[in-house]
Design an enzyme around this catalytic site. Structure first.
Site, short mmCIF file in Angstrom:
data_model
loop_
_atom_site.label_atom_id
_atom_site.label_comp_id
_atom_site.label_asym_id
_atom_site.label_seq_id
_atom_site.Cartn_x
_atom_site.Cartn_y
_atom_site.Cartn_z
N CYS A 62 0.75 -1.23 -0.02
CA CYS A 62 -0.10 -0.03 0.01
C CYS A 62 0.83 1.34 0.11
O CYS A 62 1.55 1.57 -0.97
CB CYS A 62 -0.78 -0.11 1.20
SG CYS A 62 -2.25 1.00 1.25
N HIS A 120 -3.72 -5.63 0.90
CA HIS A 120 -2.97 -5.71 2.20
C HIS A 120 -2.98 -7.52 2.66
O HIS A 120 -3.77 -7.86 3.25
CB HIS A 120 -3.76 -5.13 3.29
CG HIS A 120 -3.46 -3.53 3.34
ND1 HIS A 120 -2.44 -3.03 3.87
CD2 HIS A 120 -3.97 -2.45 2.89
CE1 HIS A 120 -2.47 -1.76 3.80
NE2 HIS A 120 -3.53 -1.34 3.16
N GLU A 169 -1.11 -8.52 5.03
CA GLU A 169 -0.96 -8.54 6.24
C GLU A 169 -2.28 -8.63 7.00
O GLU A 169 -2.41 -8.93 8.15
CB GLU A 169 0.01 -7.69 6.70
CG GLU A 169 -0.53 -6.34 7.20
CD GLU A 169 -0.85 -5.49 5.95
OE1 GLU A 169 -0.70 -6.08 4.73
OE2 GLU A 169 -0.99 -4.36 6.28
#
Lengths: 778, 230
Positions: free
Chosen positions: B86, B203, B205
């Site tokens: 990002c 994302h 994560e």
């Protein structure tokens, strides 16, 4: 010479300051009586600076002068409440040594004149209220009210507010996970923007904003002080009018990047042990934060405004004290630890300047270098504020509206097809999917969000390192409160509790944001008193104490007061992630069970408003014992692993709630077959669209056990249908006939409504901007 | 294996990345302060999401001048793995460690939602645990994610198999309906010519546990574990 050794000579008028005249006093919003009180307290005429200070601190926004006696009636106690009302935020213990700080606050007036910055700084302020308690913010919620979306001006406000909330929270990195948005012409001239923040900490990290320790330095931290937002607190304490646009400079400007740095620096400061207290310089800025910290600690303070870091030359003490520049904190440090405080702030590229100290002498003193510009005895600046209990009387007009027999309202010809009515309701912006809104909010940052907006009746944030989760939701149906404030207040709390129970949580405590009109009007004060009484009834019955909140009066525009809107922010605790429950139907063949039952009520319903343009009748009855039993039964069924989905019935009634269970997830439409013949004695439209309270739709593989649990809790319950996942339709049997609604049609009504309204041509938007020109350099 | 998670002023996904690689993946990780010049011997550098320097001027435009970025560039030159997620992707483009730029989303709004991605190249150090062509789900949350480059660069990326993730629709096709932000050729993530620098807007994560709605991002970190440790 240290400040504390200065002899106390009364302040003289400062050269260049205007003379105190009756007109100046009136401009500062003080009544004659209040001004006389001030003179009596001082034993002399105030200086201009002192007048400004009192004007801010005795404003409704800071002083709660019209609301305090009524608020005192609310229950605030529970064994797990660590901090009740009176601090920056309430705090409850949730087990495992963890505590949750939470608070809701309004930013209505700034948002009415400058929606983007007004809403953004509302988020900034509520974040600071939570992290100054020592908690790390983990979620944001927003409760919004606007006029009709058919108005281009309202679309401009709605779009600006949503973008302001999103840009601020997204940048700081706190997920915005829940809230509600409702649209009604009563909010046309005065939208409501209430922001709630939830933070997490260990119990031993709790810190309070109480100045302590004579000789301890007072330090200004964070952004520099500018001329923005001067008298914002007073602006929030008067009705909106055509002249309000001219007060746009009173709206502060936010900087979420600085907020993020301030958040990290403040938490590091609190954990470091170098400070004794910290408070946001929010409404009324330096004045309010310093006076309140001194009053809480029962000590004196002295502040030298020439030490305050400023953005521009030539700022007067008056301006420095009353500026509402954002992203600033006031800290009381331990004496001798100043360098450590500076080091921590420097790491985050922020400044920290000692601007004063805690003194033994019981005075609140402000100096400009050597010159004393304001001095008040003891903490009387805070405690001497007058308290009012205005006359309260119900409006005869509302009384008549409530008495109206709305069941006699003739049906429109189109209503011969109940699917038509259902589609009208699903596409009503108040009911329709709010994805257009929450798609602009980062909902997944901090990797805690277990139930996202649109997935359940409340948001769920899991707590890493435990098997627990928090549920949170805001609620209030202002239409109900308008028609019957006591019942409306009860329902606001009950619905919020029901919503957190639907995701599997035990309701624990509330914060509230009480949005009302001008309290000096008897019908408004009546609404306020009765609504608070209703909230108190429900909080006691449901065991959810009030831990704090905010009162916002003067929500009036030339077209009148907004609906009385006491927004409830509810926190619940989920003991195991296994109990997390969503609202959409999931499994083919599951039984659909209704906890609770329909009634013959239609008063105050979205159906009457949307289909007939009528706001009248008595709102649905609220039986708080029944609400409590329903929540208990629901939680027992959820904890027993019996519940595949749970969704409460609210605006739009049973038919809308069933449709939401079927088409709430646009990518996964799930059909159902429902038979409501058991209530054929009631008018069909009451069964379908009435908003009877204490009802939850549950889907379960084991209806017998769910019904047995309900019976044990004395909750009426009935199996009303079956999930037919692949049928592509919602089939409803009611009043002796069966209607079939294609899911695609329902989904289109529900999901496309707000996006299609917001897509209306740019030409219209341009016209709005022309009507309300934006300042070139803001 | 040790991850170094860079913390810029305004980073806000640093803790999430730490949680994913330490608590879920079971690797080691340290935070690297942006003013530092020492990578502390990490194997992988991760530039997390957020709003470094408030995204003022332009996303990533100021962060690339942070002292640590010299070390990150040197690490990348040596062939060390670097991931930018990002805002981290935006910084890598500004720092010229990856080609192209990330412009304001086509719809001009910030977009936060779960998206579908197709794994276009499962033979990188970041993707070897995915099946080629696998469709995976991860959240996006950005206002400036429209991947943009000149045609020559795009063709080179495609030709060299450096487009690693592409936005796709519900049936796995990279068409306009599956493209949330108007990225050219639906590009969601790319690698450098040497294959050791990855940038992606989604994302991973935030998609490492079922409780978060997807665990499809975990394989990205597992891929690195397999490759870097080997």
């Amino acid at each position: 010479m240290t400040a504390s050794s200065r002899s106390s000579t009364p302040p003289a008028p400062r050269p260049g300051d205007p003379a105190i005249t009756p007109a100046l006093v009136a401009e500062h919003g003080l009544t004659d009586d209040e001004y006389q009180r001030l003179v009596a307290m001082l034993g002399r005429m105030p200086t201009f600076t002192e007048l400004g200070i009192v004007s801010a601190l005795w404003s409704e926004h800071c002083s709660y002068k019209h609301s305090r006696p009524v608020l005192k009636t609310l229950p605030t106690q529970a064994p797990y409440v660590l901090q009740g009302p009176g601090e920056n935020a309430g705090v409850i213990a949730i087990g495992d040594g963890l505590a949750v700080a939470f608070k809701i606050e309004s930013h209505n007036h700034p948002s009415a004149v400058e929606p983007y910055q007004g809403a953004a700084t509302g988020v900034g302020g509520i974040l600071r209220d939570v992290f100054t308690m020592g908690a790390r913010p983990i979620a944001l919620l927003d409760s919004l009210r606007f006029g009709s979306l058919d108005s281009p001006r309202v679309r401009y406000l709605f779009g600006g507010v949503v973008k302001g909330i999103g840009d601020y929270g997204n940048c700081v990195g706190i997920p915005t996970v829940a809230g509600e948005v409702m649209f009604d012409p009563s909010y046309e001239g005065n939208p409501l923007v209430n922001a709630m923040c939830v933070g997490l900490m260990r119990e031993d990290e709790l810190i309070r904003a109480r100045a302590e320790g004579v000789g301890n330095p007072i330090i200004a931290v964070g952004a520099r002080t500018g001329r923005d937002g001067i008298h914002g607190a007073s602006f929030a304490s008067e009705d909106l009018s055509a002249a309000s646009e001219a007060k746009r400079p009173r709206v502060q400007v936010g900087d979420p990047f600085t907020e993020k740095l301030l958040l990290e620096a403040s938490l590091e400061l609190i954990r470091s042990g170098h400070i004794v207290a910290i408070q946001d310089m929010g409404a009324a800025g330096l004045t309010s934060s310093s006076a309140e910290m001194a009053a809480r600690g029962d000590v004196g303070v002295t502040i030298d405004v020439t030490k305050v870091p400023v953005r521009e030359e030539g700022m007067t003490p008056y301006e420095i004290l009353l500026s509402e520049s954002q992203e600033r904190m006031l800290v009381v440090a331990k004496r001798g630890h100043e360098a450590h405080v500076r080091d921590i702030l420097a790491k985050w590229d922020l400044t920290a300047e000692v601007i004063g100290e805690v003194i033994a002498e019981p005075v609140y003193r402000v100096t400009e270098g050597e010159r004393v510009v304001a001095e008040f005895p003891g903490s009387r600046l805070v405690t001497d504020c007058p308290v009012y209990t205005p006359e309260a009387r119900e409006s005869e007009q509302v009384h008549a509206l409530r008495a109206r027999d709305v069941l006699a309202t003739p049906e429109r010809p189109e209503e011969a097809d109940p699917v038509w009515t259902l589609v009208q309701l699903l596409s009503s912006p108040t009911i329709a999917s709010k994805r257009w809104v929450y798609r602009q909010y980062d909902t997944t940052v901090r990797t805690g969000t277990a139930v996202l907006p649109g997935e359940g009746d409340a948001a769920v944030i899991r707590l890493r390192g435990t098997d627990k989760a928090l549920a949170m939701k805001t609620d209030c149906n202002g239409r109900y409160v308008y028609l019957d404030p006591r019942v409306g207040g009860q329902i606001a709390v009950a619905e919020a509790a029901r919503n957190v129970a639907c995701v599997g949580a035990r309701p624990m405590a509330i914060t509230n944001c009480l949005n009302f009109g001008n309290p000096r009007r008897p019908e408004v004060f009546y609404q306020f008193r009765e609504a608070v009484a209703g909230m108190g009834d429900a909080c006691r019955a449901l065991g959810t104490p009030v831990t704090g909140g905010n009162v916002s009066f003067y929500n009036e525009s030339p077209s009148g007061a907004v609906y009385p809107t006491p927004v409830i922010g509810m926190i619940g605790v989920i003991d195991s992630l296994d109990h997390v429950t969503r609202s959409a139907f999931r499994h083919d063949g599951d039984a659909i069970v209704l906890l609770g039952e329909p009634t013959d009520e239609l008063g105050g319903s979205e159906y009457l408003a949307r289909v007939h343009g009528i706001v009248a009748g008595a709102p649905p009855r609220c039986d708080l014992e029944r609400e409590r039993a329903t929540i208990d039964a629901l939680l027992e069924a959820i904890r027993g692993g019996l519940v595949h989905s749970a969704h409460d019935c609210s605006e739009g009634g049973l038919a809308v709630a069933l449709a939401e269970c079927a088409v709430g997830d646009r990518e996964r439409l799930v059909g159902a077959e429902v038979d409501l013949s058991a209530w054929n004695a009631l008018p069909a439209r009451c069964v379908l669209f009435g908003e009877a309270q204490a009802r939850v739709i549950v889907s379960t593989p084991d209806p017998a056990r769910v019904l047995a649990i309900a019976e044990r809790h004395k909750v009426p319950a009935r199996r009303i249908g079956t999930v037919r996942a692949a049928s592509g339709v919602l089939r409803l049997t009611v009043g002796g006939r069966t209607v079939t609604a294609p899911l695609e049609r329902l989904a289109a009504a529900y999901h496309d409504s707000i996006p299609s309204i917001m897509r209306r041509g740019p030409a219209e938007e341009a016209a709005v901007l022309e009507q309300h020109p934006q300042p070139a350099a803001s | 294996m040790k991850f170094g998670i860079v913390v810029f002023p305004g980073s806000n996904c640093d803790e999430d990345a730490y949680h994913a690689v330490v608590d879920v993946l079971g690797a080691e990780a340290v935070y690297l302060w942006h003013k530092a010049h020492d990578l502390e011997g990490v194997d992988v550098v991760l530039l997390p999401g957020g709003f470094a320097y408030g995204d003022y001027l332009r996303a990533g435009a100021i962060a690339r001048f942070s002292p640590i970025m010299q070390e990150v560039a040197a690490h990348a030159q040596r062939g060390g793995p670097v991931i930018g997620i990002c805002n981290g992707f935006q910084i890598l483009c500004e720092a010229k460690l990856l080609p192209g730029a990330l412009l304001r989303n086509a719809g001009l709004q910030y977009i936060s939602e779960m998206v579908r991605l197709r794994v276009e190249n499962a033979d990188t150090m970041f993707t070897n645990r995915y099946e080629p062509g696998a469709i995976v789900r991860m959240p996006i949350a950005h206002g400036e994610g429209r991947y943009t480059a000149d045609t020559e660069t795009l063709d080179r990326l495609e030709g060299e198999g450096r487009v690693v993730f592409r936005y796709v629709n519900a049936v796995g096709e990279p068409d306009a309906s599956g493209n949330p932000n108007g990225s050219m050729r639906n590009i969601a993530g790319i690698v450098s010519a040497e294959g050791n620098v990855l940038g992606l807007m989604p994302h991973p994560e935030r998609a490492v546990e079922d409780v978060l709605g997807s665990h499809d991002g975990l394989a990205l970190f597992q891929s690195m574990l397999a490759r870097v440790s080997a």
